[in-house]
Write a protein that holds these residues in place. Sequence first.
Motif, PDB file in Angstrom:
ATOM      1  N   LEU A 165      -2.050  12.459   9.973  1.00 22.94           N
ATOM      2  CA  LEU A 165      -0.789  12.634   9.251  1.00 22.94           C
ATOM      3  C   LEU A 165       0.320  11.786   9.862  1.00 22.94           C
ATOM      4  O   LEU A 165       1.156  11.232   9.141  1.00 22.94           O
ATOM      5  CB  LEU A 165      -0.391  14.113   9.271  1.00 22.94           C
ATOM      6  CG  LEU A 165      -1.228  15.034   8.385  1.00 22.94           C
ATOM      7  CD1 LEU A 165      -0.966  16.496   8.720  1.00 22.94           C
ATOM      8  CD2 LEU A 165      -0.934  14.767   6.915  1.00 22.94           C
ATOM      9  N   GLY A 166       0.310  11.667  11.187  1.00 23.74           N
ATOM     10  CA  GLY A 166       1.322  10.845  11.840  1.00 23.74           C
ATOM     11  C   GLY A 166       1.240   9.388  11.416  1.00 23.74           C
ATOM     12  O   GLY A 166       2.269   8.733  11.205  1.00 23.74           O
ATOM     13  N   ALA A 167       0.019   8.874  11.276  1.00 21.36           N
ATOM     14  CA  ALA A 167      -0.154   7.487  10.831  1.00 21.36           C
ATOM     15  C   ALA A 167       0.362   7.315   9.405  1.00 21.36           C
ATOM     16  O   ALA A 167       1.007   6.307   9.081  1.00 21.36           O
ATOM     17  CB  ALA A 167      -1.631   7.101  10.908  1.00 21.36           C
ATOM     18  N   THR A 168       0.098   8.299   8.552  1.00 25.31           N
ATOM     19  CA  THR A 168       0.582   8.238   7.170  1.00 25.31           C
ATOM     20  C   THR A 168       2.094   8.202   7.121  1.00 25.31           C
ATOM     21  O   THR A 168       2.700   7.381   6.412  1.00 25.31           O
ATOM     22  CB  THR A 168       0.061   9.450   6.369  1.00 25.31           C
ATOM     23  OG1 THR A 168      -1.369   9.435   6.369  1.00 25.31           O
ATOM     24  CG2 THR A 168       0.561   9.411   4.931  1.00 25.31           C
ATOM     25  N   VAL A 169       2.731   9.097   7.869  1.00 23.70           N
ATOM     26  CA  VAL A 169       4.196   9.147   7.896  1.00 23.70           C
ATOM     27  C   VAL A 169       4.763   7.839   8.445  1.00 23.70           C
ATOM     28  O   VAL A 169       5.715   7.274   7.892  1.00 23.70           O
ATOM     29  CB  VAL A 169       4.680  10.334   8.751  1.00 23.70           C
ATOM     30  CG1 VAL A 169       6.197  10.300   8.905  1.00 23.70           C
ATOM     31  CG2 VAL A 169       4.238  11.650   8.125  1.00 23.70           C
ATOM     32  N   LEU A 170       4.181   7.336   9.518  1.00 22.29           N
ATOM     33  CA  LEU A 170       4.683   6.120  10.160  1.00 22.29           C
ATOM     34  C   LEU A 170       4.625   4.921   9.213  1.00 22.29           C
ATOM     35  O   LEU A 170       5.598   4.167   9.080  1.00 22.29           O
ATOM     36  CB  LEU A 170       3.877   5.840  11.422  1.00 22.29           C
ATOM     37  CG  LEU A 170       4.276   4.593  12.225  1.00 22.29           C
ATOM     38  CD1 LEU A 170       5.704   4.741  12.733  1.00 22.29           C
ATOM     39  CD2 LEU A 170       3.320   4.371  13.387  1.00 22.29           C
ATOM     40  N   VAL A 171       3.485   4.736   8.543  1.00 21.80           N
ATOM     41  CA  VAL A 171       3.310   3.576   7.670  1.00 21.80           C
ATOM     42  C   VAL A 171       4.251   3.650   6.475  1.00 21.80           C
ATOM     43  O   VAL A 171       4.961   2.676   6.154  1.00 21.80           O
ATOM     44  CB  VAL A 171       1.845   3.458   7.213  1.00 21.80           C
ATOM     45  CG1 VAL A 171       1.716   2.405   6.104  1.00 21.80           C
ATOM     46  CG2 VAL A 171       0.946   3.099   8.384  1.00 21.80           C
ATOM     47  N   PHE A 172       4.280   4.789   5.789  1.00 28.34           N
ATOM     48  CA  PHE A 172       5.132   4.892   4.599  1.00 28.34           C
ATOM     49  C   PHE A 172       6.611   4.860   4.963  1.00 28.34           C
ATOM     50  O   PHE A 172       7.421   4.299   4.207  1.00 28.34           O
ATOM     51  CB  PHE A 172       4.783   6.158   3.809  1.00 28.34           C
ATOM     52  CG  PHE A 172       3.624   5.984   2.877  1.00 28.34           C
ATOM     53  CD1 PHE A 172       3.795   5.460   1.608  1.00 28.34           C
ATOM     54  CD2 PHE A 172       2.344   6.332   3.277  1.00 28.34           C
ATOM     55  CE1 PHE A 172       2.718   5.289   0.750  1.00 28.34           C
ATOM     56  CE2 PHE A 172       1.255   6.172   2.431  1.00 28.34           C
ATOM     57  CZ  PHE A 172       1.443   5.641   1.159  1.00 28.34           C
ATOM     58  N   ALA A 173       6.971   5.445   6.095  1.00 30.56           N
ATOM     59  CA  ALA A 173       8.374   5.383   6.522  1.00 30.56           C
ATOM     60  C   ALA A 173       8.766   3.951   6.881  1.00 30.56           C
ATOM     61  O   ALA A 173       9.895   3.520   6.606  1.00 30.56           O
ATOM     62  CB  ALA A 173       8.599   6.326   7.707  1.00 30.56           C
ATOM     63  N   ALA A 174       7.856   3.200   7.487  1.00 29.49           N
ATOM     64  CA  ALA A 174       8.154   1.818   7.864  1.00 29.49           C
ATOM     65  C   ALA A 174       8.364   0.928   6.651  1.00 29.49           C
ATOM     66  O   ALA A 174       9.130  -0.043   6.704  1.00 29.49           O
ATOM     67  CB  ALA A 174       7.024   1.269   8.739  1.00 29.49           C
ATOM     68  N   VAL A 175       7.686   1.254   5.550  1.00 28.26           N
ATOM     69  CA  VAL A 175       7.810   0.430   4.342  1.00 28.26           C
ATOM     70  C   VAL A 175       9.194   0.568   3.712  1.00 28.26           C
ATOM     71  O   VAL A 175       9.646  -0.342   3.003  1.00 28.26           O
ATOM     72  CB  VAL A 175       6.695   0.801   3.336  1.00 28.26           C
ATOM     73  CG1 VAL A 175       6.925   0.142   1.974  1.00 28.26           C
ATOM     74  CG2 VAL A 175       5.334   0.372   3.885  1.00 28.26           C
ATOM     75  N   VAL A 176       9.887   1.672   3.963  1.00 30.65           N
ATOM     76  CA  VAL A 176      11.215   1.879   3.365  1.00 30.65           C
ATOM     77  C   VAL A 176      12.166   0.747   3.749  1.00 30.65           C
ATOM     78  O   VAL A 176      12.733   0.083   2.867  1.00 30.65           O
ATOM     79  CB  VAL A 176      11.785   3.261   3.760  1.00 30.65           C
ATOM     80  CG1 VAL A 176      13.219   3.399   3.246  1.00 30.65           C
ATOM     81  CG2 VAL A 176      10.915   4.382   3.207  1.00 30.65           C
ATOM     82  N   PRO A 177      12.380   0.440   5.032  1.00 31.31           N
ATOM     83  CA  PRO A 177      13.256  -0.700   5.349  1.00 31.31           C
ATOM     84  C   PRO A 177      12.601  -2.048   5.048  1.00 31.31           C
ATOM     85  O   PRO A 177      13.303  -3.017   4.700  1.00 31.31           O
ATOM     86  CB  PRO A 177      13.514  -0.546   6.858  1.00 31.31           C
ATOM     87  CG  PRO A 177      12.358   0.235   7.370  1.00 31.31           C
ATOM     88  CD  PRO A 177      11.987   1.168   6.266  1.00 31.31           C
TER      89      PRO A 177
END
Length: 217
Positions: A165-177
Amino acid sequence: MVNDVRKVRDDEGSAPRLLALSDGVFAIAMTLLALDITVPAGLDSAGFAHALDEVLPKVWAYALSLLVIAAFWRGQYQLFHSVRDVDGTVIRLVLLSLGLVALMPFPTTLLAEYPDLPQAVAIYSGAVAAMGAVQLILAVVVWKRPWLGTSPLPDAIARNDVADLGATVLVFAAVVPLAFVSSPVDAKLWWLVLVPVRFVTGKRGKRLREAAQRFRA
């Protein structure tokens, strides 16, 4: 005797009732994803071909969101596999998670209609990251409250789920900026990073759960 009573409880504090609500929300959200996939009636051959070209981005967005929602549903099912009772914190987190799941048709429509706009990509990625963050917190809460389950969740399984779950959050959150500082198309390619990551964590999680079941047997 108290444990036996808790196992058959079916009120607002029971895991089966909460899972039944979750299944309904997930099913409705999946259904709503497909409502925008339509082709107007009465088109000639040229118009029909153009309409098909127009609908393809909607099909792609639908397929992506279906995979995302299905992955979160499966993760929640695995998380609650051995949970018997739920407390107020778990209920609130699940309801928040379901609220975000029910909202997914909106960012899916934005991504289908405006796939080249950074705002659409950022909103979609932010929505998925928010879902992942809530489920990540929920996984930690269930892990740290073994009295809610029929048996404690093994630390190795819990850590693997948290990493997934941490990897999912990290990747999708990084795509925002990234959607704003690079092209939206390039930003969306970062989602593919999760394919090998989730494959590894999924295989490892399956192996750990099978080993745990054999140990209990």
